[in-house]
Write a protein that holds these residues in place. Structure first.
Motif, PDB file in Angstrom:
ATOM      1  N   GLY A  43       1.081  -1.139   0.138  1.00  0.00           N
ATOM      2  CA  GLY A  43       0.093  -0.021  -0.178  1.00  0.00           C
ATOM      3  C   GLY A  43       0.688   0.786   0.127  1.00  0.00           C
ATOM      4  O   GLY A  43       1.885   1.113  -0.788  1.00  0.00           O
ATOM      5  N   ASN A  44       0.285   1.897   0.368  1.00  0.00           N
ATOM      6  CA  ASN A  44       1.414   3.147   1.000  1.00  0.00           C
ATOM      7  C   ASN A  44       2.208   3.382   2.229  1.00  0.00           C
ATOM      8  O   ASN A  44       3.188   4.340   1.856  1.00  0.00           O
ATOM      9  CB  ASN A  44       0.094   4.404   1.085  1.00  0.00           C
ATOM     10  N   ALA A  45       1.789   2.346   2.890  1.00  0.00           N
ATOM     11  CA  ALA A  45       3.288   2.446   3.833  1.00  0.00           C
ATOM     12  C   ALA A  45       4.488   1.511   3.390  1.00  0.00           C
ATOM     13  O   ALA A  45       4.229   0.295   2.968  1.00  0.00           O
ATOM     14  CB  ALA A  45       2.417   2.231   4.876  1.00  0.00           C
ATOM     15  N   PRO A  46       5.209   1.621   4.433  1.00  0.00           N
ATOM     16  CA  PRO A  46       6.151   0.473   3.827  1.00  0.00           C
ATOM     17  C   PRO A  46       6.331  -0.580   4.405  1.00  0.00           C
ATOM     18  O   PRO A  46       4.776  -0.433   5.137  1.00  0.00           O
ATOM     19  CB  PRO A  46       7.859   0.787   4.162  1.00  0.00           C
ATOM     20  N   VAL A  47       6.366  -1.626   3.934  1.00  0.00           N
ATOM     21  CA  VAL A  47       6.001  -3.292   4.566  1.00  0.00           C
ATOM     22  C   VAL A  47       8.122  -4.215   4.585  1.00  0.00           C
ATOM     23  O   VAL A  47       8.386  -4.563   3.690  1.00  0.00           O
ATOM     24  CB  VAL A  47       4.879  -4.168   4.120  1.00  0.00           C
ATOM     25  N   ILE A  71      13.091  -4.385  -7.396  1.00  0.00           N
ATOM     26  CA  ILE A  71      14.236  -3.393  -7.142  1.00  0.00           C
ATOM     27  C   ILE A  71      14.814  -3.221  -8.710  1.00  0.00           C
ATOM     28  O   ILE A  71      14.713  -2.160  -9.654  1.00  0.00           O
ATOM     29  CB  ILE A  71      14.872  -3.796  -6.183  1.00  0.00           C
ATOM     30  N   HIS A  72      15.166  -4.354  -9.406  1.00  0.00           N
ATOM     31  CA  HIS A  72      15.873  -4.804 -10.660  1.00  0.00           C
ATOM     32  C   HIS A  72      14.984  -4.517 -11.364  1.00  0.00           C
ATOM     33  O   HIS A  72      15.352  -3.132 -12.329  1.00  0.00           O
ATOM     34  CB  HIS A  72      16.090  -5.860 -11.208  1.00  0.00           C
ATOM     35  N   SER A  73      13.283  -4.290 -11.604  1.00  0.00           N
ATOM     36  CA  SER A  73      12.659  -4.282 -12.092  1.00  0.00           C
ATOM     37  C   SER A  73      12.434  -2.120 -11.811  1.00  0.00           C
ATOM     38  O   SER A  73      11.634  -1.070 -13.431  1.00  0.00           O
ATOM     39  CB  SER A  73      11.374  -4.416 -12.448  1.00  0.00           C
ATOM     40  N   GLY A  74      12.950  -1.670 -11.503  1.00  0.00           N
ATOM     41  CA  GLY A  74      12.624  -0.137 -10.801  1.00  0.00           C
ATOM     42  C   GLY A  74      11.700  -0.152 -10.164  1.00  0.00           C
ATOM     43  O   GLY A  74      10.817   1.005 -10.309  1.00  0.00           O
ATOM     44  N   PHE A  75      10.482  -1.090  -9.660  1.00  0.00           N
ATOM     45  CA  PHE A  75       9.293  -1.051  -8.977  1.00  0.00           C
ATOM     46  C   PHE A  75       9.342  -0.519  -7.796  1.00  0.00           C
ATOM     47  O   PHE A  75       7.952   0.022  -7.247  1.00  0.00           O
ATOM     48  CB  PHE A  75       8.123  -1.759  -9.187  1.00  0.00           C
ATOM     49  N   LEU A  76      10.366  -1.542  -7.313  1.00  0.00           N
ATOM     50  CA  LEU A  76      10.565  -1.913  -6.052  1.00  0.00           C
ATOM     51  C   LEU A  76      11.813  -0.573  -5.028  1.00  0.00           C
ATOM     52  O   LEU A  76      12.535  -0.499  -5.352  1.00  0.00           O
ATOM     53  CB  LEU A  76       9.981  -2.838  -5.529  1.00  0.00           C
ATOM     54  N   GLU A  77      11.302  -0.449  -3.891  1.00  0.00           N
ATOM     55  CA  GLU A  77      12.633   0.199  -3.224  1.00  0.00           C
ATOM     56  C   GLU A  77      12.789  -0.636  -1.615  1.00  0.00           C
ATOM     57  O   GLU A  77      11.586  -0.268  -0.573  1.00  0.00           O
ATOM     58  CB  GLU A  77      13.047   1.323  -3.244  1.00  0.00           C
ATOM     59  N   LEU A  78      13.844  -0.861  -1.272  1.00  0.00           N
ATOM     60  CA  LEU A  78      13.849  -1.267   0.296  1.00  0.00           C
ATOM     61  C   LEU A  78      14.294  -0.146   1.312  1.00  0.00           C
ATOM     62  O   LEU A  78      15.387   0.754   1.054  1.00  0.00           O
ATOM     63  CB  LEU A  78      15.314  -1.925   0.335  1.00  0.00           C
ATOM     64  N   LYS A  88      14.435  -4.817   7.498  1.00  0.00           N
ATOM     65  CA  LYS A  88      14.292  -4.712   5.613  1.00  0.00           C
ATOM     66  C   LYS A  88      12.886  -4.173   5.701  1.00  0.00           C
ATOM     67  O   LYS A  88      12.051  -5.028   5.624  1.00  0.00           O
ATOM     68  CB  LYS A  88      14.656  -5.011   4.556  1.00  0.00           C
ATOM     69  N   MET A  89      12.359  -2.780   4.864  1.00  0.00           N
ATOM     70  CA  MET A  89      10.925  -2.643   4.426  1.00  0.00           C
ATOM     71  C   MET A  89      11.204  -2.577   3.267  1.00  0.00           C
ATOM     72  O   MET A  89      11.611  -2.279   2.548  1.00  0.00           O
ATOM     73  CB  MET A  89      10.958  -1.427   5.242  1.00  0.00           C
ATOM     74  N   VAL A  90       9.809  -2.805   2.727  1.00  0.00           N
ATOM     75  CA  VAL A  90       9.718  -2.201   0.708  1.00  0.00           C
ATOM     76  C   VAL A  90       8.719  -1.834   0.459  1.00  0.00           C
ATOM     77  O   VAL A  90       7.138  -1.834   1.128  1.00  0.00           O
ATOM     78  CB  VAL A  90       9.221  -4.521   0.567  1.00  0.00           C
ATOM     79  N   GLN A  91       9.043  -1.195  -0.102  1.00  0.00           N
ATOM     80  CA  GLN A  91       7.320   0.102  -0.586  1.00  0.00           C
ATOM     81  C   GLN A  91       7.487   0.073  -2.422  1.00  0.00           C
ATOM     82  O   GLN A  91       8.300   0.310  -2.903  1.00  0.00           O
ATOM     83  CB  GLN A  91       8.072   1.281   0.221  1.00  0.00           C
TER      84      GLN A  91
END
Length: 137
Positions: A43-47, A71-78, A88-91
């Motif tokens: 969602g809007n908050a890191p998980v 991350i490699h696709s550019g859609f996620l960040e840690l 580690k949180m994912v967003q």
């Protein structure tokens, strides 16, 4: 008579198939169903990764693999957790948020298409029933 489980799964698969077919048209054809499922839990908050593994009912190793692909696709960040630097949180990244906006629009289109097949009143009733309090709520 089909079980409720089978009926719900079949209908969810219809929506997901609609989403995946239109992902190709929108330039996201390389996103796998597993990745799309992972993104749907963000969602809007890191998980935390461990929470994603629990929600997806897959191993932490599998979540790590999916997150690395994202991350490699550019859609996620840690991000580091503010409470525990080991966690580690994912967003969604900015690019991931753009993709999510497109996906939501496609899901809305699928709902509109469903209204044409089963009627507006039936879609509203289905939504009403699914929004009722369930045992785990």
């Amino acid at each position: 008579m089909k079980s409720l489980r089978v009926l719900l799964r079949t209908r969810l698969e219809w929506i997901e198939e609609h989403l995946m077919q239109n992902a190709e048209k929108n330039g996201y054809g390389y996103i796998t169903p597993s990745m799309a499922r992972l993104y749907s839990y963000l969602g809007n908050a890191p998980v935390p990764m461990s929470e994603l593994a629990r929600r997806l009912k897959i191993s932490r190793q599998a979540v790590h693999q999916l997150v690395n692909e994202g991350i490699h696709s550019g859609f996620l960040e840690l991000l580091d957790s503010p409470n525990d630097k080991r966690v580690k949180m994912v967003q969604l990244s900015q690019e991931g948020q753009k993709m999510a906006t497109v996906a939501i629009a496609e899901i809305n289109k699928a709902e509109e298409e469903l209204k044409q097949y089963i009627g507006v009143e039936n879609v509203q009733e289905l939504r009403r029933i699914l929004e009722l309090k369930w045992p785990e709520d």
